[in-house]
Motif scaffolding. Structure first.
Motif, short mmCIF file in Angstrom:
data_model
loop_
_atom_site.label_atom_id
_atom_site.label_comp_id
_atom_site.label_asym_id
_atom_site.label_seq_id
_atom_site.Cartn_x
_atom_site.Cartn_y
_atom_site.Cartn_z
N ASP A 343 52.76 92.54 83.43
CA ASP A 343 53.59 92.42 82.23
C ASP A 343 52.83 93.06 81.05
O ASP A 343 51.83 92.52 80.58
N THR A 346 52.13 91.09 77.57
CA THR A 346 51.08 90.07 77.68
C THR A 346 49.71 90.74 77.78
O THR A 346 48.75 90.35 77.11
N ASN A 497 49.35 73.75 81.20
CA ASN A 497 50.45 74.66 81.53
C ASN A 497 50.12 76.10 81.24
O ASN A 497 50.37 77.00 82.04
N ASP A 498 49.54 76.35 80.05
CA ASP A 498 49.15 77.72 79.69
C ASP A 498 48.10 78.21 80.66
O ASP A 498 48.06 79.38 81.03
N PHE A 500 47.78 77.51 83.79
CA PHE A 500 48.32 77.97 85.07
C PHE A 500 48.94 79.37 84.93
O PHE A 500 48.74 80.24 85.78
N GLN A 501 49.70 79.59 83.86
CA GLN A 501 50.30 80.92 83.64
C GLN A 501 49.21 81.98 83.57
O GLN A 501 49.33 83.07 84.13
N PHE A 502 48.14 81.64 82.88
CA PHE A 502 47.03 82.56 82.70
C PHE A 502 46.39 82.88 84.06
O PHE A 502 46.20 84.05 84.41
N LYS A 504 47.62 82.47 87.04
CA LYS A 504 48.56 83.12 87.97
C LYS A 504 48.59 84.63 87.72
O LYS A 504 48.52 85.43 88.64
N ARG A 505 48.68 85.00 86.44
CA ARG A 505 48.72 86.43 86.10
C ARG A 505 47.42 87.10 86.53
O ARG A 505 47.41 88.15 87.16
N TYR A 538 54.73 83.77 94.83
CA TYR A 538 54.32 84.56 93.66
C TYR A 538 54.73 86.02 93.70
O TYR A 538 54.65 86.72 92.70
N SER A 541 57.00 87.79 91.06
CA SER A 541 56.61 87.82 89.64
C SER A 541 56.63 89.24 89.07
O SER A 541 56.38 90.21 89.78
N ASP A 543 54.46 90.35 87.31
CA ASP A 543 53.07 90.82 87.34
C ASP A 543 52.70 91.40 88.71
O ASP A 543 51.56 91.82 88.91
#
Ligand code: SF4
Length: 571
Positions: A343, A346, A497-498, A500-502, A504-505, A538, A541, A543
């Motif tokens: 992405d 980001t 939560n942030d 996990f997003q971090f 994962k990317r 995943y 995604s 990404d």
């Protein structure tokens, strides 16, 4: 309108024509490279930044160097940022001779690459502090560290590594900044703004100096006492892996006596003790400056009770980071070059804090050319959809599977683990392999060491936290076995939560960097085996690139070895 030698162009009026770029290259550009140049300079000339997304081996470096060289010839000031000194060397030796260069680059490396004129030894951050540099500057001391710092401010064309770019002051901005392998830059930022010291390091230092006594033992002993307090401050009734260090403990660490005395003893120590002392003194200094630092205690993810693996972390505050990074990029035009953009908004915002939106940054080429679409025709990704997950013996099972695969395949192979701990566990099983040599990449190896080892290796074992991801080039790789998706631990400073997003990317980027290493030329053939059924969750995604998604073939664990035998025969 281009500027002359003596006048600085206005970046808002940055203008380079595609033809200027084509003409600087001595050879013929491929059609898709010309197209990428046209699109990139179109963005730059409109005052926008862009991400150059081409697979490894398709000539990203030639594309961005064409633009850099044309801009320099027109009077603009340009910086190229790369991951390692080795890549700087490659650009100088392999790529620059392909261009008509009017201005040669000034290469700027870390201070450890230069000699200190005062000590007569290699320069180091322990002695060459900002205060010492100020004294040397006012004394007109001639030294290479000061010379290259000066050139960073004034040279028309600079090539440097990420860390140096982040740490040097910059008054005189660049018109164009190119970040090569820009995902590595994100990681470098995370490293640069964080200082970590592990309990086992301080404890080891203390034990080595306790008997003879003296300032190192006193200093380290006091530090360990406060480390214990920080460790004991974490609640044990619920699962808490990391938390802020209470202010009173930070203050106690700030007041530990002896930093200056330790610094003056440092030259008598061996490399290991020297490096720990420097980190510890730097940590104490961070605690003395609470306006720009935030402090965390982080426990071992796998064993919260294991004090030896706990770390204290001093992290620069977000306003401080934003200030430093925005001061470097300002309104320079930027090209992010990467084989795995994911992405783009980001990614570009993580690198620069510039607040991009989908309207203000785009990926080039807009439409993947046929050459690039066909680039991965020799790639196969085998996803084992039934590999057992979250079991105690998952790594042993994966290692047994890998053992079976390594017995029937040939060619350079990379085994990737999510953690160093898994890597060590698998080694016990893989040591049963005879007739093949395994190279174990330790997480503490520096990039240059990793590069040297992977060049000579047959089978390489490495983890997601090793330097393998920072610009390391693995030639002739035929097979990759991914033991588990390369998740790293969420950073201490992010909410759950942030976090996990971090992660994962980051995991998806690393996974693709790993897979992309199999195909460096259009005719290359490579197989990636993924022993982790979570990929299914995943792979949709944004990404994760379409080009890789198309190459995934689900297989059961039972079919896997037979499938590989067939692929091996068809080579
Ligand atoms: S600036 Fe001074 S202390 Fe630093 S390397 Fe140069 S001579 Fe040595």
């Amino acid at each position: 309108m281009a500027s002359t030698e003596n006048s600085q162009p206005d970046t808002t009026g940055f203008h380079v024509s595609p033809e200027d770029c084509f003409l600087t290259f001595k050879l013929d550009l491929r059609p898709y490279q010309e197209k990428a140049i046209e699109e990139l300079v179109g963005n730059l000339n409109r005052g926008q930044d862009a991400a150059l997304n081409l697979p490894t081996g398709t000539g990203k470096t030639i594309v961005f160097l064409s633009i850099a060289n044309a801009a320099i010839n027109l009077g603009y000031r340009v910086a190229i940022l790369v991951a390692t000194n080795q890549i700087i060397g490659q650009i100088q030796a392999k790529y620059l001779p392909m261009f008509n260069m009017k201005v040669l680059p000034v290469v700027i490396k870390g201070i450890e690459n230069y000699d200190c004129a005062l000590t007569g030894e290699g320069a180091d951050y322990g002695f060459c502090t900002p205060e010492q540099k100020t004294i040397c500057t006012s004394n007109n001391q001639e030294c290479d560290v000061l010379r290259v710092n000066n050139e960073f401010e004034n040279a028309r064309f600079v090539i440097t590594n990420y860390h140096k770019f982040i740490s040097l002051k910059l008054e005189h901005k660049f018109d164009l900044i190119i970040i090569d392998d820009s995902h590595g830059f994100e990681n470098a930022l995370d490293d640069k703004f964080q200082n970590r010291i592990a309990y086992y390091q301080l404890d080891g230092l203390f034990k080595r100096h306790d008997q003879e006594g003296g300032i190192i033992a006193d200093f380290t002993g006091a530090f360990l006492d406060y480390f214990d307090d920080a460790f004991n401050s974490v609640p044990t009734d619920t699962y808490v892996e990391s938390m802020r260090v209470p202010n009173d403990i930070v203050k106690h660490i700030a007041d530990i006596y002896g930093c200056d005395e330790v610094q003056s003893e440092i030259r008598k120590l061996n490399d290991l003790d020297r490096s720990i002392c420097r980190d510890a003194c730097y940590f104490v200094k961070c605690c003395q400056n609470t306006s720009v630092n935030v402090f965390y205690i982080q426990k071992d993810h796998y064993d919260l009770e294991d004090r030896q693996e706990a770390s204290l972390i001093a992290r620069k505050s977000r306003p401080f980071q934003i200030n430093v990074i925005k001061g470097k990029f300002r309104n320079s035009r930027i090209i992010f070059a990467s084989a795995t953009i994911g992405d783009v908004v980001t990614h570009a915002n993580h690198c620069t804090f510039k607040g991009y939106t989908v309207e203000t940054i785009s990926v080039v080429p807009k439409v993947q050319p046929d050459e690039v679409k066909n680039w991965f025709s020799g790639l196969k990704i085998l996803e084992t959809y039934d590999f057992p997950q979250n079991t105690d013996d998952q790594i042993e099972k994966a290692a047994e599977t890998a053992l079976g695969i390594l017995r029937i395949t040939q060619g350079k192979t990379l085994l990737l683990f999510k953690s160093y701990r898994d890597q060590k566990r698998a080694q016990n099983v893989l040591n049963r392999l005879i007739n093949r040599k395994i190279t174990f990449i330790d997480d503490s190896f520096e990039s240059e060491t990793v590069q040297k080892y992977v060049e000579q290796a047959d089978i390489i074992m490495a983890s997601a936290s090793s330097r393998l991801w920072e610009g390391i080039d693995i030639r002739d790789l035929k097979l990759e076995i991914i033991f588990s998706l390369p998740f790293i631990r969420p950073p201490v400073y992010l909410e759950k939560n942030d976090g996990f997003q971090f992660t994962k990317r980051k995991m998806l980027i690393r996974l693709q960097q790993g897979i992309g290493r199999l195909i460096r030329n259009q005719d290359d053939k490579g197989i990636c085996v993924i022993l982790d059924k979570r990929l299914e969750k995943y792979k949709g995604s944004k990404d994760f690139a379409e080009a890789y998604r198309e190459k995934i073939e689900p297989v059961s664990l039972d079919e896997l070895v037979e499938k590989l035998k067939l692929l091996e025969k068809s080579k």
